[in-house]
Motif scaffolding. Structure first.
Motif, PDB file in Angstrom:
ATOM      1  N   TYR B  85       0.842  -1.200   0.000  1.00  0.00           N
ATOM      2  CA  TYR B  85       0.000   0.000   0.000  1.00  0.00           C
ATOM      3  C   TYR B  85       0.880   1.254   0.000  1.00  0.00           C
ATOM      4  O   TYR B  85       0.550   2.243  -0.648  1.00  0.00           O
ATOM      5  N   ARG B  86       2.006   1.169   0.710  1.00  0.00           N
ATOM      6  CA  ARG B  86       2.918   2.314   0.716  1.00  0.00           C
ATOM      7  C   ARG B  86       3.459   2.540  -0.693  1.00  0.00           C
ATOM      8  O   ARG B  86       3.497   3.654  -1.192  1.00  0.00           O
ATOM      9  N   ALA B  87       3.838   1.438  -1.352  1.00  0.00           N
ATOM     10  CA  ALA B  87       4.347   1.537  -2.719  1.00  0.00           C
ATOM     11  C   ALA B  87       3.278   2.128  -3.645  1.00  0.00           C
ATOM     12  O   ALA B  87       3.569   2.936  -4.522  1.00  0.00           O
ATOM     13  N   LEU B  88       2.045   1.712  -3.413  1.00  0.00           N
ATOM     14  CA  LEU B  88       0.936   2.187  -4.243  1.00  0.00           C
ATOM     15  C   LEU B  88       0.730   3.685  -4.064  1.00  0.00           C
ATOM     16  O   LEU B  88       0.629   4.441  -5.036  1.00  0.00           O
ATOM     17  N   PHE B  89       0.695   4.130  -2.805  1.00  0.00           N
ATOM     18  CA  PHE B  89       0.376   5.536  -2.522  1.00  0.00           C
ATOM     19  C   PHE B  89       1.531   6.470  -2.866  1.00  0.00           C
ATOM     20  O   PHE B  89       1.347   7.679  -2.928  1.00  0.00           O
ATOM     21  N   THR B  90       2.739   5.905  -3.068  1.00  0.00           N
ATOM     22  CA  THR B  90       3.841   6.775  -3.493  1.00  0.00           C
ATOM     23  C   THR B  90       4.026   6.743  -5.009  1.00  0.00           C
ATOM     24  O   THR B  90       4.954   7.334  -5.533  1.00  0.00           O
ATOM     25  N   ASP B  91       3.130   6.030  -5.692  1.00  0.00           N
ATOM     26  CA  ASP B  91       3.229   5.950  -7.147  1.00  0.00           C
ATOM     27  C   ASP B  91       2.341   7.021  -7.779  1.00  0.00           C
ATOM     28  O   ASP B  91       1.118   6.996  -7.636  1.00  0.00           O
ATOM     29  N   GLY B  92       2.983   7.966  -8.464  1.00  0.00           N
ATOM     30  CA  GLY B  92       2.228   9.049  -9.095  1.00  0.00           C
ATOM     31  C   GLY B  92       1.172   8.540 -10.059  1.00  0.00           C
ATOM     32  O   GLY B  92       0.101   9.132 -10.203  1.00  0.00           O
ATOM     33  N   SER B  93       1.469   7.406 -10.723  1.00  0.00           N
ATOM     34  CA  SER B  93       0.516   6.866 -11.698  1.00  0.00           C
ATOM     35  C   SER B  93      -0.793   6.455 -11.031  1.00  0.00           C
ATOM     36  O   SER B  93      -1.856   6.531 -11.633  1.00  0.00           O
ATOM     37  N   PHE B  94      -0.708   5.994  -9.773  1.00  0.00           N
ATOM     38  CA  PHE B  94      -1.922   5.594  -9.070  1.00  0.00           C
ATOM     39  C   PHE B  94      -2.822   6.807  -8.840  1.00  0.00           C
ATOM     40  O   PHE B  94      -4.028   6.758  -9.084  1.00  0.00           O
ATOM     41  N   TRP B  95      -2.233   7.904  -8.381  1.00  0.00           N
ATOM     42  CA  TRP B  95      -3.031   9.109  -8.114  1.00  0.00           C
ATOM     43  C   TRP B  95      -3.618   9.665  -9.399  1.00  0.00           C
ATOM     44  O   TRP B  95      -4.754  10.151  -9.420  1.00  0.00           O
ATOM     45  N   ASN B  96      -2.828   9.570 -10.477  1.00  0.00           N
ATOM     46  CA  ASN B  96      -3.343   9.999 -11.771  1.00  0.00           C
ATOM     47  C   ASN B  96      -4.555   9.159 -12.157  1.00  0.00           C
ATOM     48  O   ASN B  96      -5.584   9.688 -12.583  1.00  0.00           O
ATOM     49  N   ALA B  97      -4.442   7.834 -11.977  1.00  0.00           N
ATOM     50  CA  ALA B  97      -5.539   6.942 -12.342  1.00  0.00           C
ATOM     51  C   ALA B  97      -6.774   7.218 -11.485  1.00  0.00           C
ATOM     52  O   ALA B  97      -7.909   7.178 -11.969  1.00  0.00           O
ATOM     53  N   LEU B  98      -6.539   7.523 -10.194  1.00  0.00           N
ATOM     54  CA  LEU B  98      -7.663   7.844  -9.316  1.00  0.00           C
ATOM     55  C   LEU B  98      -8.382   9.093  -9.825  1.00  0.00           C
ATOM     56  O   LEU B  98      -9.619   9.137  -9.889  1.00  0.00           O
ATOM     57  N   GLY B  99      -7.601  10.100 -10.206  1.00  0.00           N
ATOM     58  CA  GLY B  99      -8.185  11.326 -10.752  1.00  0.00           C
ATOM     59  C   GLY B  99      -9.002  11.056 -12.006  1.00  0.00           C
ATOM     60  O   GLY B  99     -10.122  11.551 -12.153  1.00  0.00           O
ATOM     61  N   VAL B 100      -8.436  10.231 -12.899  1.00  0.00           N
ATOM     62  CA  VAL B 100      -9.132   9.897 -14.148  1.00  0.00           C
ATOM     63  C   VAL B 100     -10.456   9.201 -13.835  1.00  0.00           C
ATOM     64  O   VAL B 100     -11.511   9.552 -14.371  1.00  0.00           O
ATOM     65  N   SER B 101     -10.411   8.216 -12.935  1.00  0.00           N
ATOM     66  CA  SER B 101     -11.618   7.460 -12.608  1.00  0.00           C
ATOM     67  C   SER B 101     -12.673   8.336 -11.944  1.00  0.00           C
ATOM     68  O   SER B 101     -13.861   8.206 -12.225  1.00  0.00           O
ATOM     69  N   LEU B 102     -12.241   9.226 -11.050  1.00  0.00           N
ATOM     70  CA  LEU B 102     -13.205  10.100 -10.370  1.00  0.00           C
ATOM     71  C   LEU B 102     -13.862  11.050 -11.373  1.00  0.00           C
ATOM     72  O   LEU B 102     -15.078  11.241 -11.351  1.00  0.00           O
ATOM     73  N   PHE B 103     -13.062  11.625 -12.263  1.00  0.00           N
ATOM     74  CA  PHE B 103     -13.614  12.521 -13.281  1.00  0.00           C
ATOM     75  C   PHE B 103     -14.627  11.772 -14.139  1.00  0.00           C
ATOM     76  O   PHE B 103     -15.765  12.190 -14.315  1.00  0.00           O
ATOM     77  N   TYR B 104     -14.181  10.629 -14.642  1.00  0.00           N
ATOM     78  CA  TYR B 104     -14.994   9.816 -15.548  1.00  0.00           C
ATOM     79  C   TYR B 104     -16.319   9.433 -14.884  1.00  0.00           C
ATOM     80  O   TYR B 104     -17.392   9.545 -15.475  1.00  0.00           O
ATOM     81  N   THR B 105     -16.251   9.032 -13.606  1.00  0.00           N
ATOM     82  CA  THR B 105     -17.445   8.582 -12.905  1.00  0.00           C
ATOM     83  C   THR B 105     -18.382   9.734 -12.590  1.00  0.00           C
ATOM     84  O   THR B 105     -19.582   9.680 -12.897  1.00  0.00           O
ATOM     85  N   PHE B 106     -17.837  10.811 -11.994  1.00  0.00           N
ATOM     86  CA  PHE B 106     -18.729  11.850 -11.474  1.00  0.00           C
ATOM     87  C   PHE B 106     -19.102  12.891 -12.515  1.00  0.00           C
ATOM     88  O   PHE B 106     -19.888  13.797 -12.226  1.00  0.00           O
ATOM     89  N   VAL B 107     -18.568  12.770 -13.717  1.00  0.00           N
ATOM     90  CA  VAL B 107     -19.123  13.546 -14.825  1.00  0.00           C
ATOM     91  C   VAL B 107     -20.174  12.709 -15.552  1.00  0.00           C
ATOM     92  O   VAL B 107     -21.275  13.172 -15.823  1.00  0.00           O
TER      93      VAL B 107
END
Lengths: 436, 327
Positions: B85-107
């Motif tokens: 989980y630490r590796a995941l949360f320090t990976d910029g790509s994960f946060w980018n993907a979270l942003g993409v998914s949130l945008f996609y879902t809530f739009v």
């Protein structure tokens, strides 16, 4: 409450539920219900990439006539990356569902270090007759882990008629010659032409493109200590050149950063493109009655000024590997031995325009004794094959490539500067691969 | 569980009959309604445990270990706690993907809700081709996701895509536009495609809800002189609330777990502009699946996080929209 007719009905329901439930559990646990359970039946399963289907069916016949076992063939969903995912899933489950598979040129390090691919024997010494590079790619620590089947290399496809009309009798041999030529032809033409198309989407094709330019500038992705480096001077120049082709020289369309291999092939086939970088398979497809038939040729990849001897075509190709978990390795070995024979290699070349791995098939002498004429594409590609380099042979190649093409793609769409993109890639490569 | 009075009597009798009496009864296959219900539910429960709960538990287990979490006999895994989980949360790509998914879902989901409600109200009206229209709007939703993605990839292609062609012909664009090569526009395109595809599904669920609202409510409202808007605001919306809740959950969770559309349309590109969470997870797992690499472990951590977020979203919906027994 009295135990009446409803109780009897209930009894029947319980029996039904019990029977159905136990059948379901048996189904879950069974697993081997209807497969051939390996060695007893003497049939082996060959799982191939989808485009290999016709050849796999050819193997069936040849294998059946030579062996006591029968060959079952099955296609994976598509091409390289999704096929790898299929195999990895099977390996993870230690599945013996298939006995032989097809291995892309960049997988052996990973498959062998993970213990997924078995050693392959070469009792008839076919590999001695083969081109050195395809054999090297499947040789790890001196042992053979796959039988090379066919090889692949990038060439530059170009439209002979358009070059002629504009007054050129030779294709370009350097990067800037290609740019000038494309701009000139586009300027002279009334049509809306694409100058140069290549694989720019976020996929393996872009990693290879970038390597083509990098190698053509005399660069390498290994430093003196054997570490993987991408943000070298040549690396930056190579990516800058790619960005410039789109945004500066404007000979590459803006849609290229979302394009892939076969989409490029289809675009070129429409007849509105001057240059394209692609694999040999396109050559065969352009033969049958397309807008570009008889008006195209393929040549060696252009290089940077002053690096005329660079080997900047990327070697591809596929070998046959034996699944470590196979229950029937002896019969699988028979197929591996067969694909190395001159007979199998000739059939692949003549019927399916696959580049043979046996050196003799590139010689005219071989075809004098054969019933068929030498396929024309062999001469075209033999020169290209002399100028190939291989992608890094590392067990986490997929991860390295994913980092490289994602960041290169960011630069192509100008989300990042070239230097920034490659520095970011280097940072990830250092933490995930070099120091992992 | 609904009890008839006889059922209740049975229960008290069971309490009195003792174990021996009960076994006696079972031997003769004589059981009560409640016991029958349990027996009938067992296969379903066993099925859910096997194909749903076991994989979930296994994924959480894998996310807490390193090494070869899909274990070979020769390899061992090692417990590492929250390292993945630490590796995941320090990976910029994960946060980018979270942003993409949130945008996609809530739009996409709110737009689908508005469009879907409009469509449902249209389809509820009586007209000649009503049933044909109801079947026809389901066509986009019935398309398999990946095939839909490939169709749109061709439509949006600047060289031979019909969309650029039409826009150029009517003069909106001066030259073909590479929709999927621009990071922002690729994400907007992907969101628009999913709206096109699933609005009809939303409409269908809402139509079922609309059909269950009794007509006499509208009749009495009309007699009292309520405007159409008043009727919609004070009758339709409140009574539709439970259906809207179901529709939102049914659309939000798949949107949050989108994989097929980005996979087929853009492969997550350009760069990582359309890499959704599940696509990121798949790449994390398969880029590095070998025994000495943590691909599957990292992927499992990502999958666990996605499940948690989805659960939270569903809970928020339920907390804000759920009303026991509106009518």
């Amino acid at each position: 409450m009295a135990w009446d007719s409803s109780a009897i009905r209930r009894r029947q329901i319980i029996k039904g539920v019990a029977a159905g439930g136990s059948a379901f559990v048996a189904g879950c646990l069974g697993g081997d219900g209807d497969d051939d359970g390996g060695s007893s039946s003497g049939s082996i399963n060959f799982v191939h990439i989808s485009s290999f289907e016709p050849s796999a069916n050819d193997f069936k016949e040849a294998y059946g006539s030579q062996s006591d076992a029968t060959l079952e063939v099955q296609s994976t969903p598509a091409e390289s990356s999704s096929s790898r995912e299929y195999y990895v899933n099977q390996f993870a489950a230690q599945s013996s569902e298939f006995d032989v598979g097809m291995m892309d040129v960049v997988w052996p390090a990973e498959f062998v270090s993970a213990g997924w691919a078995s050693e392959v024997d070469d009792p008839e010494n076919h590999t001695d007759e083969m081109l050195p590079t395809p054999v090297e790619t499947v040789t790890i620590d001196g042992s053979l882990y796959g039988m090379p089947m066919f090889t692949d290399a990038n060439g530059l496809y170009y439209r002979t008629d358009l070059l002629e009309e504009a007054g050129y009798d030779e294709p370009p041999s350097t990067y800037m010659e290609l740019v000038d030529m494309a701009q000139d032809i586009m300027g002279q033409s009334d049509e809306d032409l694409n100058g140069y198309i290549w694989q720019g989407g976020a996929n393996e094709g872009l990693t290879i493109m970038w390597l083509n330019w990098l190698w053509g500038m005399g660069g390498s992705v290994r430093d003196g200590d054997g570490n993987l480096v991408v943000n070298t001077e040549e690396g930056v120049q190579a990516l800058q050149h790619a960005v410039d082709l789109i945004h500066e020289y404007e000979i590459t369309p803006e849609s290229i950063p979302s394009s892939g291999t076969d989409g490029n092939r289809q675009t070129f086939q429409q007849g509105n493109t001057i240059f394209m970088r692609n694999w040999p398979y396109a050559y065969a497809l352009f033969q049958d009655d397309t807008p570009v038939t008889d008006n195209f040729a393929v040549t060696t990849m252009p290089k940077a000024e002053g690096h005329e001897d660079a080997s900047n075509s990327c070697i591809g190709g596929w070998s046959l590997f034996i699944n470590s978990f196979s229950q029937n390795k002896a019969a699988a070995q028979e197929l591996a031995t067969y694909v190395g024979t001159a007979e199998a290699q000739e059939k692949l070349a003549v019927d399916r325009s696959r580049l043979p791995v046996r050196a003799e098939l590139y010689e005219d002498a071989y075809w004098e004794d054969s019933d068929t004429d030498k396929p024309a594409f062999l001469d075209r590609f033999s020169e290209i094959l002399d100028q190939t380099s291989a992608r890094p042979a590392i067990s986490n190649y997929s991860q390295w490539s994913n980092i490289v093409y994602t960041e290169c793609n960011n630069a192509l769409t100008q989300q990042k500067s070239v230097q920034e993109a490659l520095d970011d890639a280097q940072e990830q490569i250092d933490s995930d691969i070099n120091n992992a | 569980m609904v009890d008839s009075t006889t059922g209740k009597q049975d229960i008290t009798r069971i309490g009195e009959e003792g174990l021996r009496g009960r076994l006696e009864r079972y031997r003769e296959l004589r059981i009560t309604e409640e016991e029958l219900a349990v027996v009938l539910l067992m296969p379903v429960l066993a099925f859910l445990l096997a194909v749903s709960f076991y994989p979930i538990v296994d994924t959480v287990w894998a996310s807490l270990h390193t090494g070869y979490v899909v274990q070979l006999p020769t390899q061992t895994t090692e417990f590492v706690g929250i390292e993945n989980y630490r590796a995941l949360f320090t990976d910029g790509s994960f946060w980018n993907a979270l942003g993409v998914s949130l945008f996609y879902t809530f739009v996409s989901v709110p737009v689908e809700l508005v469009f879907g409600l409009g469509l449902a109200l249209l389809l509820k009206a009586d007209f000649k081709w009503k049933y044909f229209a109801q079947a026809a709007i389901l066509f986009p939703w019935a398309l398999p996701t990946v095939i839909n993605a490939k169709i749109w990839a061709w439509l949006l292609n600047p060289d031979y895509g019909v969309i650029s062609d039409i826009l150029v012909r009517v003069g909106i664009l001066s030259q073909p536009y590479p929709f999927l090569s621009s990071p922002d526009v690729a994400l907007y395109s992907m969101t628009a495609i999913t709206i096109w595809k699933t609005t009809s599904f939303m409409a269908l669920i809402l139509l079922a809800g609309l059909s269950s609202i009794p007509d006499h409510l509208y009749e009495s409202a009309r007699m009292d002189g309520a405007s159409r808007w008043r009727q919609f605001r004070d009758i339709t919306l409140p009574l539709l609330k439970p259906t809207i809740l179901v529709a939102l959950i049914f659309r939000t969770l798949p949107a949050f777990q989108a994989f097929g559309l980005p996979y087929g349309l853009t492969g997550g590109g350009p760069g990582e502009a359309t890499t959704t969470l599940v696509l990121y997870t798949q790449q994390a797992a398969y880029n590095n699946p070998g025994p000495t690499n943590g691909g599957f472990a990292l992927g499992s951590a990502a999958a666990t996080v996605i499940t948690m977020i989805a659960l939270v979203i569903a809970l928020i919906y339920v907390a804000t929209l759920y009303e026991p027994e509106v009518r």
